[in-house]
Structure formats: C-alpha cells, structure tokens
Design an enzyme around this catalytic site. Structure first.
Site, PDB file in Angstrom:
ATOM      1  N   CYS A  58       4.574  48.247  -2.584  1.00 28.67           N
ATOM      2  CA  CYS A  58       3.272  48.934  -2.566  1.00 28.67           C
ATOM      3  C   CYS A  58       3.337  50.427  -2.267  1.00 28.67           C
ATOM      4  O   CYS A  58       2.883  51.233  -3.074  1.00 28.67           O
ATOM      5  CB  CYS A  58       2.357  48.257  -1.555  1.00 28.67           C
ATOM      6  SG  CYS A  58       2.121  46.528  -1.935  1.00 28.67           S
TER       7      CYS A  58
HETATM    8  C1  UGA Z   1       1.612  48.106   2.728  1.00 34.67           C
HETATM    9  C2  UGA Z   1       0.462  48.532   3.628  1.00 34.67           C
HETATM   10  O1  UGA Z   1       0.915  48.623   4.986  1.00 34.67           O
HETATM   11  C3  UGA Z   1      -0.696  47.522   3.556  1.00 34.67           C
HETATM   12  O2  UGA Z   1      -1.785  48.004   4.324  1.00 34.67           O
HETATM   13  C4  UGA Z   1      -1.131  47.410   2.074  1.00 34.67           C
HETATM   14  O3  UGA Z   1      -2.188  46.515   1.931  1.00 34.67           O
HETATM   15  C5  UGA Z   1       0.060  46.915   1.270  1.00 34.67           C
HETATM   16  O4  UGA Z   1       1.119  47.884   1.393  1.00 34.67           O
HETATM   17  C6  UGA Z   1      -0.393  46.782  -0.157  1.00 34.67           C
HETATM   18  O5  UGA Z   1      -0.720  47.786  -0.779  1.00 34.67           O
HETATM   19  O6  UGA Z   1      -0.524  45.670  -0.633  1.00 34.67           O
HETATM   20  P1  UGA Z   1       3.668  46.421   2.996  1.00 34.67           P
HETATM   21  O7  UGA Z   1       4.165  46.965   1.696  1.00 34.67           O
HETATM   22  O8  UGA Z   1       3.651  44.963   3.231  1.00 34.67           O
HETATM   23  O9  UGA Z   1       2.147  46.896   3.255  1.00 34.67           O
HETATM   24  O10 UGA Z   1       4.601  47.057   4.096  1.00 34.67           O
HETATM   25  P2  UGA Z   1       4.452  48.012   5.371  1.00 34.67           P
HETATM   26  O11 UGA Z   1       4.369  47.186   6.578  1.00 34.67           O
HETATM   27  O12 UGA Z   1       3.419  49.033   5.141  1.00 34.67           O
HETATM   28  O13 UGA Z   1       5.881  48.732   5.343  1.00 34.67           O
HETATM   29  C7  UGA Z   1       6.263  49.535   4.233  1.00 34.67           C
HETATM   30  C8  UGA Z   1       7.560  50.236   4.489  1.00 34.67           C
HETATM   31  O14 UGA Z   1       7.392  51.268   5.462  1.00 34.67           O
HETATM   32  C9  UGA Z   1       8.692  49.345   5.021  1.00 34.67           C
HETATM   33  O15 UGA Z   1       9.880  49.654   4.319  1.00 34.67           O
HETATM   34  C10 UGA Z   1       8.825  49.745   6.475  1.00 34.67           C
HETATM   35  O16 UGA Z   1      10.123  49.597   6.967  1.00 34.67           O
HETATM   36  C11 UGA Z   1       8.419  51.217   6.423  1.00 34.67           C
HETATM   37  N1  UGA Z   1       7.894  51.747   7.715  1.00 34.67           N
HETATM   38  C12 UGA Z   1       6.753  51.246   8.231  1.00 34.67           C
HETATM   39  C13 UGA Z   1       8.578  52.765   8.351  1.00 34.67           C
HETATM   40  O17 UGA Z   1       9.626  53.257   7.884  1.00 34.67           O
HETATM   41  N2  UGA Z   1       8.057  53.268   9.527  1.00 34.67           N
HETATM   42  C14 UGA Z   1       6.920  52.788  10.071  1.00 34.67           C
HETATM   43  O18 UGA Z   1       6.515  53.296  11.141  1.00 34.67           O
HETATM   44  C15 UGA Z   1       6.254  51.756   9.419  1.00 34.67           C
END
Ligand code: UGA
Length: 416
Positions: free
Chosen positions: A261
């Site tokens: 996403c």
């Molecule tokens: C993301 C959004 O968080 C959701 O709100 C949204 O609904 C979803 O996409 C979507 O569009 O369907 P998701 O892809 O499941 O959700 O994953 P996240 O939890 O957002 O993490 C994304 C990436 O960011 C991961 O690789 C994670 O490791 C990284 N991340 C996250 C960081 O590097 N630092 C952080 O502080 C948080």
C-alpha cells in the site's frame, strides 16, 4: 442488507467476512474459482490475516464467478486490485472489467442499488472511468443507481480489528441518495462518518498513506543525520512524540516502508500529480529516500566484512511483522544487492519463507539458529521472537531496532 463484493483479495475478503459477521447477506464474486472454493468449502483464507480463518468458519458467505448473482444486491462493492505500473500509474484493467460486468447486470435491473468503489484509485477515476462504464447500461447514475467511493483503511495483520473499529468512515458520494444508502450500512459503527465528493474520498485515501510514508521517510532522514552525529533517533522520536501535534506513532526509523500500500499509493499520487502538470517534490523525496534507505544496511555491513563469499544471514523477510506478505519488502533489494556482491545468503522468517522463495529460490532458507551461524547477520523485520535470540559474539547490523541484538560483539543500527 444484501451486499456483493467484487474481488476476493485482501480488502474484498476481509470486507465480506466482516459485513457477514455484522448480519448482512454477502456474496463474493471473483474470477478465481479455486480461491472461491477454498473460501467457501474449506473456509480457509488464501491470505494470512489474524483471525480471518476463524471468522470465515463463523459466517456464511456466498461465492460465485457469475455476476448474475449480484442481481438482488443493495450495495455492490468493487474491491479488485489496482496494481501500479513502472511509472506509478495504476493498471485499470481489473476495475474496468469488473465495472463492465456490473453494467451488464444494471441493464436488467429495475430497482435501485449503489455501486461503491473500495479499490484504491487515483482522484477522478470513479467519475471519469467507473460512472461512464456503468452508464453504458443505459441507466443514469444518481437517478437509476447510486455511486459511492468508500476507501478502506486496513492494516495488514490488524485488518479485522481495523474494519470493526474504524477511526473514521469516508463516504464519497455521487449524490445524497447514494450516500444515504451507504451511510446506513455503517450506522452501527461508533465512529465519525465523513461524507464528501467522490474525488475527495479518493484523495483522502491516497493522502493518508502518503502522509504515513512521509512520516517514516522524514524520521529516517533525521535518523541518518543522527547516526552521523552519534545521537539515538529513538530517543529523539520519543522526545518529539510527547507533542500531540506530532504524535508518537509511525516514528520508527530503520530501513523504510514496504508492503502493498504505502509505496504503491505514494507512486499513484505522484503519477496523478504529474499528469496534471504538478511536480510533487516532497512526495518524490519521500520515495527516493525510501528507495535508498534499505541499502544503508548493506553499506554498514561492508564496513565490517567483505561480502564476496561471506555467509550473510537475514532475520526477517516479510515487509513487517505479523504477515506473510513480501510485496515490496525491503528484504528484496537487500538480497539482490547481497547476491550481486557475491555473498551467500541464508534467511529465516517465521511466516514469509514460502512467498519469498518464489522470488528467490536460489538462497538458503534455514532456522533462526542457523542464521546466527552466519559470518554476519542483518535484521530486516522486527519479529518479536528476534528479541529472544543469543547474539553473543556475532556481527549484527540492525535495520529494525531489536534491543536484544545490542549484545552482539559488533552491533550497528541503521539510524542509531
Ligand atoms: C498501510 C496503512 O498503515 C493503513 O492505514 C492502510 O489502510 C493500508 O496501508 C492500506 O492502504 O491498505 P500496511 O501496508 O498494512 O498499512 O502497513 P503499515 O503498518 O502501515 O507498515 C508499512 C511499512 O512501514 C512497513 O514496512 C513498516 O515496517 C514500515 N514502518 C511503519 C516503518 O518503517 N516505521 C514506522 O514507524 C511504521
């Protein structure tokens, strides 16, 4: 209500299961018969998602490859995938095809129903693509049928919780009647419902993910500066997070964001901006920084060990913990570079090996203990269980801040 969901992918399946749980009649349409059979007969989800198999066992969902099954639905959700091409623009084939099929059914319907787009699309797509195709049925949007755009905000691994406990429901509506009908479906949720235009709803989805991506790249930039100055970015983030205008979430520095996403939605927004002649410099910067961030792990590793013929162990392959999903996982670029440099790669992940081995059949998949036997170890995903390993005497380069790994004889964090 009688609901149809087109597309048994991540969003479609979770939406179907949750709406059925809430007492709606749900029918799930997909072109993949095998997938539908697994969902219907074995009650097994084709994707891993916490609690989903259990939910599928509790509810009844009708499944079919035949669009005629949507004939009596009050609301038809379009949940098909919208993957992006190299330029970041989305492939619209799936949504076009699904919409054409719905238009065929609309031709034969006498009663009113609402078609709601849940697939993530660039601002303007529902008005410029979906409605014109639906109107090839000879029926008129706003009069004979309704149209909404209702984005979903589900985190992988927490999708059922997020569906049942949304922070907000966004309903982009073509007209009042369409919006009233969709709002009534969400009435039982104790959450703000914001009703907007179709293109505003599309933009809220993209801007939300672009903002989360920006937060991560911003902190990674701060982290890269902190690293040079001998400052711990996690302490900096903690200090910043007390200010509730900033908030204490999504400030974890490391090797950047992956998944299906954040990268895709950011690229989609950049591509849309360019189409209208606007150069989105901040968003470009967010993407560029993310593209190079994971390679910092390999750069740090090279300071400690020559890579040619070295056994390099990877802890974590999933794009984040709690999922088997490796789409746009930071591990992909890291493994590519390690292989180019002549390293021998051994990897462990509690869930994602099957998916990752389809991309890289040539690397070794081993236990986490065997990973620890490598010449050096890279931490790529912050699985909780990595906090229980014995890192004594090892070389560890950490991309995700696993506290226990600090006991390694050589330890470096990517931004700390
Ligand atoms: C993301 C959004 O968080 C959701 O709100 C949204 O609904 C979803 O996409 C979507 O569009 O369907 P998701 O892809 O499941 O959700 O994953 P996240 O939890 O957002 O993490 C994304 C990436 O960011 C991961 O690789 C994670 O490791 C990284 N991340 C996250 C960081 O590097 N630092 C952080 O502080 C948080």
């Amino acid at each position: 209500m009688n609901i149809s969901i087109i597309g048994a992918g991540y969003v479609g399946l979770v939406t179907a299961a949750c709406l059925a749980k809430l007492g709606n009649e749900v029918i799930l349409i997909d072109i993949d018969e095998e997938k539908l059979e697994a969902i219907h007969n074995s009650r097994i989800s084709p994707i891993y998602e916490e609690g989903l198999d259990e939910l599928l066992r509790q509810v009844h969902i009708g499944v079919s490859t035949d669009y005629r099954k949507i004939l009596h639905s009050d609301i038809i959700f379009i949940c098909v995938g919208t993957p992006s091409d190299k330029s970041g623009s989305i492939f619209l084939e799936h949504i076009t095809e699904a919409t054409k099929q719905i238009a065929e059914i609309l031709k034969t319907r006498e009663d009113y129903c609402v078609v709601a787009v849940k697939s993530t699309v660039a601002p303007g797509i529902t008005e410029e693509l979906v409605i014109p195709i639906l109107e090839t049925s000879g029926k008129k949007a706003g009069d004979d049928f309704g149209v909404c755009m209702c984005p979903e905000f589900l985190r992988e691994g927490k999708a059922i919780y997020d569906f049942m406990n949304p922070a907000r429901v966004i309903i982009g509506e073509n007209d009042d009647k369409s919006g009233d009908m969709l709002s009534s479906l969400y009435q039982s949720f104790n959450t703000p419902i914001l009703r907007t235009s179709l293109r505003t709803a599309e933009m809220i989805k993209l801007a939300s993910n672009a903002f989360l991506a920006t937060k991560i790249s911003f902190m990674n930039e701060v982290g890269n500066i902190c690293k040079q100055l001998g400052i711990d970015t996690y302490e900096v983030a903690k200090g910043m997070g007390f200010d509730d205008r900033i908030g204490n979430k999504f400030l974890n520095t490391g090797i950047g964001f992956g998944g299906s996403c954040l990268p895709k939605d950011l690229k989609m927004l950049i591509a849309r901006a360019r189409e209208i002649g606007y150069e989105p410099t901040i968003l470009e910067g967010v993407l560029n920084l993310n593209d190079t961030q994971s390679l910092k792990l390999v750069e740090l590793l090279k300071k400690h060990i020559p890579l040619k013929d070295a056994a390099i162990g990877l802890l974590g392959l999933a794009f984040k913990p709690g999922t088997d999903d490796v789409r746009d996982s930071r591990a992909i670029k890291i493994v590519e570079v390690l292989l180019q440099e002549g390293a021998v790669v051994k990897a462990y992940d509690p869930m994602a090996v099957k998916n990752f081995s389809k991309l890289f059949p040539e690397i070794e998949y081993v236990t986490k203990e065997e990973v620890l036997d490598s010449d050096a170890i890279l931490i790529v995903t912050e699985w909780e269980e990595f906090n229980e390993l014995d890192y004594g005497g090892k070389i560890v380069i950490d991309g995700r801040r696993i506290e226990k790994a600090r006991e390694a004889s050589i330890y470096e964090g990517v931004c700390w």
